[in-house]
Design a protein around this motif. Structure first.
Motif, PDB file in Angstrom:
ATOM      1  N   TYR A  70       6.363  16.692   0.719  1.00 29.61           N
ATOM      2  CA  TYR A  70       5.358  16.697   1.775  1.00 29.61           C
ATOM      3  C   TYR A  70       4.741  18.082   1.915  1.00 29.61           C
ATOM      4  CZ  TYR A  70       7.081  12.173   3.382  1.00 29.61           C
ATOM      5  OH  TYR A  70       7.423  10.854   3.465  1.00 29.61           O
ATOM      6  N   VAL A  71       3.435  18.115   2.181  1.00 30.13           N
ATOM      7  CA  VAL A  71       2.703  19.354   2.455  1.00 30.13           C
ATOM      8  C   VAL A  71       1.872  19.124   3.711  1.00 30.13           C
ATOM      9  CG1 VAL A  71       2.583  19.988   0.004  1.00 30.13           C
ATOM     10  CG2 VAL A  71       0.708  18.715   1.035  1.00 30.13           C
ATOM     11  N   PRO A  72       1.342  20.189   4.325  1.00 31.37           N
ATOM     12  CA  PRO A  72       0.454  19.993   5.472  1.00 31.37           C
ATOM     13  C   PRO A  72      -0.792  19.197   5.065  1.00 31.37           C
ATOM     14  CG  PRO A  72       1.115  22.286   5.303  1.00 31.37           C
ATOM     15  CD  PRO A  72       1.577  21.607   4.061  1.00 31.37           C
ATOM     16  N   VAL A  73      -1.283  18.366   5.962  1.00 34.29           N
ATOM     17  CA  VAL A  73      -2.467  17.541   5.680  1.00 34.29           C
ATOM     18  C   VAL A  73      -3.635  18.397   5.202  1.00 34.29           C
ATOM     19  CG1 VAL A  73      -4.214  16.085   6.790  1.00 34.29           C
ATOM     20  CG2 VAL A  73      -1.814  15.683   7.239  1.00 34.29           C
ATOM     21  N   SER A  74      -3.800  19.577   5.782  1.00 37.94           N
ATOM     22  CA  SER A  74      -4.932  20.439   5.421  1.00 37.94           C
ATOM     23  C   SER A  74      -4.846  20.974   3.989  1.00 37.94           C
ATOM     24  CB  SER A  74      -5.030  21.616   6.398  1.00 37.94           C
ATOM     25  OG  SER A  74      -3.870  22.420   6.305  1.00 37.94           O
ATOM     26  N   ARG A  75      -3.668  20.921   3.373  1.00 36.53           N
ATOM     27  CA  ARG A  75      -3.484  21.443   2.010  1.00 36.53           C
ATOM     28  C   ARG A  75      -3.229  20.335   0.987  1.00 36.53           C
ATOM     29  NH1 ARG A  75      -1.860  26.983   2.203  1.00 36.53           N
ATOM     30  NH2 ARG A  75      -2.593  27.013   0.073  1.00 36.53           N
ATOM     31  N   LYS A  76      -3.360  19.069   1.410  1.00 38.25           N
ATOM     32  CA  LYS A  76      -3.016  17.947   0.532  1.00 38.25           C
ATOM     33  C   LYS A  76      -3.867  17.911  -0.729  1.00 38.25           C
ATOM     34  CE  LYS A  76      -2.483  12.981   0.199  1.00 38.25           C
ATOM     35  NZ  LYS A  76      -2.526  11.686   0.862  1.00 38.25           N
ATOM     36  N   GLU A  77      -5.187  18.030  -0.608  1.00 35.46           N
ATOM     37  CA  GLU A  77      -6.060  17.959  -1.787  1.00 35.46           C
ATOM     38  C   GLU A  77      -5.739  19.065  -2.780  1.00 35.46           C
ATOM     39  OE1 GLU A  77     -10.262  17.279  -1.378  1.00 35.46           O
ATOM     40  OE2 GLU A  77      -9.937  16.262   0.539  1.00 35.46           O
ATOM     41  N   GLU A  78      -5.564  20.278  -2.276  1.00 30.58           N
ATOM     42  CA  GLU A  78      -5.224  21.411  -3.137  1.00 30.58           C
ATOM     43  C   GLU A  78      -3.907  21.154  -3.858  1.00 30.58           C
ATOM     44  OE1 GLU A  78      -4.410  26.216  -2.705  1.00 30.58           O
ATOM     45  OE2 GLU A  78      -4.758  25.013  -0.908  1.00 30.58           O
ATOM     46  N   ALA A  79      -2.919  20.645  -3.134  1.00 36.20           N
ATOM     47  CA  ALA A  79      -1.611  20.356  -3.728  1.00 36.20           C
ATOM     48  C   ALA A  79      -1.722  19.280  -4.798  1.00 36.20           C
ATOM     49  CB  ALA A  79      -0.621  19.938  -2.643  1.00 36.20           C
ATOM     50  N   MET A  80      -2.492  18.243  -4.534  1.00 36.95           N
ATOM     51  CA  MET A  80      -2.663  17.160  -5.508  1.00 36.95           C
ATOM     52  C   MET A  80      -3.335  17.674  -6.781  1.00 36.95           C
ATOM     53  SD  MET A  80      -1.339  14.435  -4.126  1.00 36.95           S
ATOM     54  CE  MET A  80      -2.042  12.994  -4.871  1.00 36.95           C
ATOM     55  N   GLU A  81      -4.315  18.557  -6.637  1.00 30.99           N
ATOM     56  CA  GLU A  81      -4.985  19.139  -7.811  1.00 30.99           C
ATOM     57  C   GLU A  81      -4.015  19.968  -8.639  1.00 30.99           C
ATOM     58  OE1 GLU A  81      -8.441  21.293  -6.531  1.00 30.99           O
ATOM     59  OE2 GLU A  81      -9.377  19.510  -5.670  1.00 30.99           O
ATOM     60  N   LEU A  82      -3.201  20.774  -7.975  1.00 35.17           N
ATOM     61  CA  LEU A  82      -2.221  21.590  -8.697  1.00 35.17           C
ATOM     62  C   LEU A  82      -1.204  20.731  -9.438  1.00 35.17           C
ATOM     63  CD1 LEU A  82      -1.550  24.410  -6.096  1.00 35.17           C
ATOM     64  CD2 LEU A  82      -2.526  24.702  -8.379  1.00 35.17           C
ATOM     65  N   LEU A  83      -0.736  19.678  -8.794  1.00 33.43           N
ATOM     66  CA  LEU A  83       0.264  18.818  -9.421  1.00 33.43           C
ATOM     67  C   LEU A  83      -0.324  18.004 -10.571  1.00 33.43           C
ATOM     68  CD1 LEU A  83       2.205  17.564  -6.281  1.00 33.43           C
ATOM     69  CD2 LEU A  83       2.923  19.305  -7.934  1.00 33.43           C
ATOM     70  N   ALA A  84      -1.628  17.718 -10.519  1.00 34.95           N
ATOM     71  CA  ALA A  84      -2.269  16.930 -11.571  1.00 34.95           C
ATOM     72  C   ALA A  84      -2.758  17.788 -12.738  1.00 34.95           C
ATOM     73  CB  ALA A  84      -3.448  16.155 -10.996  1.00 34.95           C
ATOM     74  N   ALA A  85      -2.826  19.101 -12.556  1.00 35.32           N
ATOM     75  CA  ALA A  85      -3.361  19.994 -13.593  1.00 35.32           C
ATOM     76  C   ALA A  85      -2.466  19.994 -14.834  1.00 35.32           C
ATOM     77  CB  ALA A  85      -3.486  21.409 -13.038  1.00 35.32           C
ATOM     78  N   GLN A  86      -3.105  20.030 -15.985  1.00 38.23           N
ATOM     79  CA  GLN A  86      -2.380  20.104 -17.240  1.00 38.23           C
ATOM     80  C   GLN A  86      -2.237  21.567 -17.652  1.00 38.23           C
ATOM     81  OE1 GLN A  86      -1.070  17.492 -18.993  1.00 38.23           O
ATOM     82  NE2 GLN A  86      -1.608  16.333 -17.161  1.00 38.23           N
ATOM     83  N   PRO A  87      -1.074  21.964 -18.121  1.00 34.76           N
ATOM     84  CA  PRO A  87      -0.908  23.369 -18.533  1.00 34.76           C
ATOM     85  C   PRO A  87      -1.775  23.688 -19.750  1.00 34.76           C
ATOM     86  CG  PRO A  87       1.026  22.066 -19.106  1.00 34.76           C
ATOM     87  CD  PRO A  87       0.124  21.177 -18.323  1.00 34.76           C
ATOM     88  N   LYS A  88      -2.276  24.907 -19.771  1.00 31.76           N
ATOM     89  CA  LYS A  88      -3.089  25.368 -20.888  1.00 31.76           C
ATOM     90  C   LYS A  88      -2.172  26.065 -21.889  1.00 31.76           C
ATOM     91  CE  LYS A  88      -7.163  26.036 -18.062  1.00 31.76           C
ATOM     92  NZ  LYS A  88      -8.134  26.975 -17.545  1.00 31.76           N
ATOM     93  N   PRO A  89      -2.360  25.823 -23.181  1.00 27.34           N
ATOM     94  CA  PRO A  89      -1.493  26.487 -24.164  1.00 27.34           C
ATOM     95  C   PRO A  89      -1.795  27.988 -24.211  1.00 27.34           C
ATOM     96  CG  PRO A  89      -3.200  25.224 -25.267  1.00 27.34           C
ATOM     97  CD  PRO A  89      -3.310  24.932 -23.791  1.00 27.34           C
ATOM     98  N   ASN A  90      -0.775  28.785 -24.462  1.00 26.45           N
ATOM     99  CA  ASN A  90      -0.958  30.225 -24.646  1.00 26.45           C
ATOM    100  C   ASN A  90      -1.672  30.463 -25.963  1.00 26.45           C
ATOM    101  OD1 ASN A  90       0.426  30.778 -22.304  1.00 26.45           O
ATOM    102  ND2 ASN A  90       2.381  31.088 -23.337  1.00 26.45           N
ATOM    103  N   ASP A  91      -2.309  31.614 -26.078  1.00 30.88           N
ATOM    104  CA  ASP A  91      -2.975  31.960 -27.328  1.00 30.88           C
ATOM    105  C   ASP A  91      -1.966  32.015 -28.460  1.00 30.88           C
ATOM    106  OD1 ASP A  91      -5.425  32.091 -26.091  1.00 30.88           O
ATOM    107  OD2 ASP A  91      -5.284  34.250 -25.702  1.00 30.88           O
ATOM    108  N   GLU A  92      -0.738  32.448 -28.165  1.00 31.19           N
ATOM    109  CA  GLU A  92       0.298  32.555 -29.181  1.00 31.19           C
ATOM    110  C   GLU A  92       0.753  31.186 -29.688  1.00 31.19           C
ATOM    111  OE1 GLU A  92       3.382  34.794 -27.380  1.00 31.19           O
ATOM    112  OE2 GLU A  92       2.126  36.550 -27.093  1.00 31.19           O
ATOM    113  N   GLU A  93       0.678  30.164 -28.823  1.00 32.67           N
ATOM    114  CA  GLU A  93       1.128  28.828 -29.211  1.00 32.67           C
ATOM    115  C   GLU A  93       0.073  28.071 -29.994  1.00 32.67           C
ATOM    116  OE1 GLU A  93       2.255  26.810 -25.667  1.00 32.67           O
ATOM    117  OE2 GLU A  93       3.895  28.182 -25.230  1.00 32.67           O
TER     118      GLU A  93
END
Length: 105
Positions: free
Chosen positions: A81-104
């Protein structure tokens, strides 16, 4: 003063200290952002949200907290659970896909 017996198996039911308040000075309503099969898996996205400054708490369904203490695991899901005011931001962070490092790459 009443003494609490066996406090090691109890989960705090209060909101985190950094939980925001509304205009009336009351804590903001919590919003469900994720469920995990058990608490250990819920701690990873909770740590991510905390790292971005989003207050979060984990609530175990059923007797999940007691089962984790006594049996070492729980068959019940855990909810984030997160505060209602931060829900959209939290959902975006949790849905984001990690970007590969330049080394990888």
């Amino acid at each position: 003063m009443a003494q609490t017996l066996f406090p090691w198996g109890r989960q705090s039911r209060s909101l985190p200290a950094d939980w925001p308040q509304n205009a009336a000075g009351e804590p903001e309503a919590p919003a469900l952002v994720s469920q995990a099969p058990e608490g250990t898996l819920a701690s990873m996205p909770a740590s991510l949200l905390t790292a971005y400054g989003i207050p979060v708490f984990i609530r175990d369904q059923g007797d999940g907290t007691l089962a984790r203490v006594v049996l070492g695991g729980s068959a019940y899901a855990s909810e984030l659970y997160v505060p209602v005011s931060r829900k959209e931001e939290a959902m975006e962070l949790l849905a984001a896909q990690p970007k590969p490092n330049d080394e990888e790459a």
